[in-house]
Design a protein around this motif. Sequence first.
Motif, short mmCIF file in Angstrom:
data_model
loop_
_atom_site.label_atom_id
_atom_site.label_comp_id
_atom_site.label_asym_id
_atom_site.label_seq_id
_atom_site.Cartn_x
_atom_site.Cartn_y
_atom_site.Cartn_z
N GLU A 1 0.81 -1.21 0.00
CA GLU A 1 0.00 0.00 0.00
C GLU A 1 0.85 1.27 0.00
N ALA A 2 0.52 2.18 -0.92
CA ALA A 2 1.15 3.49 -0.97
C ALA A 2 0.08 4.50 -1.35
N PHE A 3 0.25 5.75 -0.89
CA PHE A 3 -0.76 6.77 -1.12
C PHE A 3 -0.09 8.06 -1.57
N ALA A 4 -0.84 8.85 -2.34
CA ALA A 4 -0.34 10.13 -2.84
C ALA A 4 -1.38 11.21 -2.55
N THR A 5 -0.88 12.40 -2.25
CA THR A 5 -1.74 13.56 -2.05
C THR A 5 -1.25 14.69 -2.95
N ALA A 6 -1.99 14.94 -4.02
CA ALA A 6 -1.64 15.99 -4.96
C ALA A 6 -2.23 17.32 -4.48
N PRO A 7 -1.72 18.45 -4.98
CA PRO A 7 -2.26 19.74 -4.57
C PRO A 7 -3.76 19.83 -4.85
N SER A 8 -4.51 20.30 -3.89
CA SER A 8 -5.96 20.50 -4.01
C SER A 8 -6.69 19.20 -4.35
N ALA A 9 -6.14 18.07 -3.91
CA ALA A 9 -6.76 16.77 -4.19
C ALA A 9 -6.78 15.93 -2.93
N ALA A 10 -7.69 14.98 -2.91
CA ALA A 10 -7.79 14.08 -1.77
C ALA A 10 -6.69 13.02 -1.83
N ARG A 11 -6.36 12.48 -0.69
CA ARG A 11 -5.38 11.39 -0.61
C ARG A 11 -5.90 10.19 -1.39
N ALA A 12 -5.05 9.62 -2.26
CA ALA A 12 -5.48 8.53 -3.13
C ALA A 12 -4.44 7.42 -3.15
N ARG A 13 -4.92 6.21 -3.39
CA ARG A 13 -4.02 5.06 -3.46
C ARG A 13 -3.18 5.15 -4.74
N VAL A 14 -1.93 4.79 -4.65
CA VAL A 14 -1.02 4.81 -5.79
C VAL A 14 -1.17 3.51 -6.58
N ALA A 15 -1.24 3.63 -7.91
CA ALA A 15 -1.37 2.47 -8.78
C ALA A 15 -0.37 2.58 -9.93
N VAL A 16 -0.05 1.45 -10.53
CA VAL A 16 0.87 1.43 -11.67
C VAL A 16 0.29 2.26 -12.81
N ALA A 17 1.16 3.04 -13.47
CA ALA A 17 0.84 3.93 -14.59
C ALA A 17 0.17 5.22 -14.16
N ARG A 18 -0.04 5.43 -12.85
CA ARG A 18 -0.59 6.70 -12.38
C ARG A 18 0.40 7.82 -12.64
N GLN A 19 -0.09 8.96 -13.12
CA GLN A 19 0.75 10.13 -13.33
C GLN A 19 1.01 10.83 -12.00
N VAL A 20 2.20 11.40 -11.85
CA VAL A 20 2.53 12.17 -10.66
C VAL A 20 2.75 13.63 -11.06
N VAL A 21 2.54 14.54 -10.12
CA VAL A 21 2.61 15.97 -10.41
C VAL A 21 3.52 16.65 -9.40
N SER A 22 3.92 17.86 -9.73
CA SER A 22 4.77 18.64 -8.84
C SER A 22 4.01 18.97 -7.56
N ASN A 23 4.75 19.06 -6.45
CA ASN A 23 4.22 19.38 -5.13
C ASN A 23 3.28 18.30 -4.60
N GLU A 24 3.49 17.07 -5.05
CA GLU A 24 2.70 15.93 -4.58
C GLU A 24 3.47 15.18 -3.50
N ALA A 25 2.78 14.73 -2.47
CA ALA A 25 3.39 13.95 -1.40
C ALA A 25 3.05 12.48 -1.59
N ILE A 26 4.05 11.62 -1.43
CA ILE A 26 3.86 10.17 -1.57
C ILE A 26 4.33 9.51 -0.28
N GLU A 27 3.49 8.63 0.25
CA GLU A 27 3.84 7.92 1.47
C GLU A 27 3.65 6.42 1.27
N THR A 28 4.53 5.65 1.85
CA THR A 28 4.47 4.20 1.71
C THR A 28 4.24 3.56 3.07
N ALA A 29 3.57 2.41 3.07
CA ALA A 29 3.34 1.67 4.30
C ALA A 29 4.62 0.97 4.74
#
Length: 387
Positions: A37-65
Motif C-alpha cells: 500500500e502506498a498513497f499520494a496527495t496531490a495539490p488540491s486533491a484528496a489522498r489517493a491510493r497509488v497504482a501502476v501507470a498513475r501520473q505524478v505531479v509537482s508538489n505531490e506527497a507520496i507515502e508508503t506503508a
Amino acid sequence: MRHVLPIIVAIMLLLWVFQPGAVRAQNIGAVEEVRSEAFATAPSAARARVAVARQVVSNEAIETARDAAVGLRFIDQTVFRIGPDSIVTLDRYVFDGGRGSGDMALNLSRGAFRFISGSMPKAGIAVRTPTALIGVRGTDFLVRVTANGATQVTVFEGSVTIEPLVGGAVLAVAPGQRGSVDDSGAPPNLEAAPPDESGAGFMGSDSLNSQIGSSGPRFNQSPMPSLPPPVFVPPPTPVPAPPPQFKTLCFTGDTLVATSTGPRRIDAVLPGEWVLGLGEEGHAAWRRVRGVQRHGSEELRSKPAAAQLVALRIAGRDLRLTGDHPVLTDTGWRRAGLLQPGDWLRAEDGSLVPLQQIRHGLAPEAVFNLDVEMFPAYVAGGIFVSG
C-alpha cells in the motif's frame, strides 16, 4: 449592452482560470511499480491510493506503508525508488528537454529513497531532509532518514554533497562512501559504505537492485506508455521470480509478444520498448526492454536435448520455445519441456489456460529472448514466461 456582457463573461473566465485551485497540475512522471500500500496527495486533491501507470505531479506527497515501496520515472528519465515507511514530497519539478534545462527539489521527511538521475541538469537537483541539504553531482545514490532523524547518503556512482542544516562544513561523498549528519551540531561523518548497502528493503531488492547494482542502470530515453494499468487477475499468492539456476535459451522469431503498441514478433522488439510483464506481487505491469538476446540455430544444435525446441499448443496455436525455458503455471515456474497436456498455464489476463499438446524434436532455428527491467517475466504467445 449586448457588447458588455461577453466582456464580463470573458473576464470572469480568466479570473477563474488563474485561481490557484483551477490551474491544472502538469504531469512530471509516472508510477512504474507498486508493492503493497502506498498513497499520494496531490495539490488540491484528496489522498489517493497509488497504482501502476498513475501520473505524478509537482508538489505531490507520496507515502508508503511499512512493507511497501513505489517506483517512479520522471519525464527526464530519472528513476526514483521510494522505500518502505517513507514520506517524500516532490516539491518542485521543471524540465525543458529541448534546452536541456530544469530543476528538481525533493523533500524526504521519513524513510529512504534511491535516486538514479536522468537528463535533468545535476546542478538543478536538490534534496532536503530534516537535518541536511543534499546537492547532486552524480547519478546513483541512496538517501535514508534514520529513526533519530539523522541523514545517511550512500553513493554508488557520481557524487553528492551534504550540508548540515544546523551549520558546519559541507561534506562531499564519493562512490563507495556513506556520509551522515544529525542535528547535534557535530561535523558530518564519512565512512566506507557497508557491503550490503544496496537499498535493502526497497521494491525489487532481489531483482531491481541486482540489476541496477552499484554501477547504475543504462536506460534509454523512450517514454513510459500513457496506458492504463493492464487488466489482470493476480494469482492467490505472490509470484516468485524464476530461480536463478534457470539458464535458458528462448523463442522462435515468430513468437508474438504483448507490447504497449500491440502484439509484435519477438524478433522485431527493440531495446527501450515496453512489454507486458509482472510486478512482484503478481499484478500486471509495463516493463521496459533492456536488451534482446539472439541465439543462432548452430548454437542451438550444440545444446543438450533438454534445451531443444518444443511446441506448446495453447488455445489452438503453437508456441515454439526451447525446452529449458520456464513458463508460469498454476503451481509456479516450470520448464516448458517438462510440461504435460492438461497442465494449467497463466495467461496474460490472469486466467489459467490448459496445455492442449506438446511436441518435441523440432528442427533447430534462431531463437530470441528479452531482458526486461525489474522483474524477469513477460508475455509471449499469450502466457507469462521467464525473461
